[in-house]
Write a protein that holds these residues in place. Structure first.
Motif, PDB file in Angstrom:
ATOM      1  N   ILE A  34     -66.299 -31.073  -2.678  1.00  0.00           N
ATOM      2  CA  ILE A  34     -66.454 -29.436  -2.919  1.00  0.00           C
ATOM      3  C   ILE A  34     -64.904 -28.885  -3.219  1.00  0.00           C
ATOM      4  CG2 ILE A  34     -66.999 -27.087  -1.836  1.00  0.00           C
ATOM      5  CD1 ILE A  34     -69.012 -28.830  -0.160  1.00  0.00           C
ATOM      6  N   CYS A  88     -70.520 -26.860   4.624  1.00  0.00           N
ATOM      7  CA  CYS A  88     -70.293 -26.792   3.175  1.00  0.00           C
ATOM      8  C   CYS A  88     -69.086 -26.113   2.937  1.00  0.00           C
ATOM      9  CB  CYS A  88     -71.714 -26.184   2.519  1.00  0.00           C
ATOM     10  SG  CYS A  88     -71.793 -26.162   0.638  1.00  0.00           S
ATOM     11  N   ILE A 122     -70.153 -34.207  -0.717  1.00  0.00           N
ATOM     12  CA  ILE A 122     -71.567 -33.625  -0.926  1.00  0.00           C
ATOM     13  C   ILE A 122     -72.404 -34.450  -1.995  1.00  0.00           C
ATOM     14  CG2 ILE A 122     -70.950 -32.104  -2.995  1.00  0.00           C
ATOM     15  CD1 ILE A 122     -72.844 -29.958  -1.440  1.00  0.00           C
ATOM     16  N   VAL A 171     -74.601 -33.065   2.816  1.00  0.00           N
ATOM     17  CA  VAL A 171     -73.499 -32.317   2.995  1.00  0.00           C
ATOM     18  C   VAL A 171     -72.948 -32.745   4.698  1.00  0.00           C
ATOM     19  CG1 VAL A 171     -74.023 -30.045   3.448  1.00  0.00           C
ATOM     20  CG2 VAL A 171     -71.686 -30.584   2.605  1.00  0.00           C
TER      21      VAL A 171
END
Length: 73
Positions: free
Chosen positions: A14, A31, A37, A53
């Motif tokens: 991410i 997250c 992820i 995640v």
């Protein structure tokens, strides 16, 4: 690329999140930028998608996945 475009069974990191659009619960489970992820499953009509995640499995709508920017590993 955004999470909704990440291919099935591919992992990504991410890189950024639209914190105004992403629910707090998703952020609380990890997250966050810098975390890994993976897209595990896509529903038959392509919505929702099932992701992994921070060792948590969760299903999210593609509309929400568009708010998460990832880099393919």
């Amino acid at each position: 690329m955004t999470l909704d475009l990440l291919p099935l069974h591919r992992k990504g990191i991410i890189s950024s999140i639209n914190f105004d659009a992403v629910p707090l619960k998703l952020i609380e489970i990890g997250c966050l930028p810098g975390n890994e992820i993976e897209v595990l499953h896509i529903a038959p009509l392509n919505d929702p998608i099932y992701i992994l995640v921070n060792e948590s499995h969760i299903s999210i709508r593609k509309e929400l996945a568009k708010e998460i920017v990832v880099e393919i590993i």
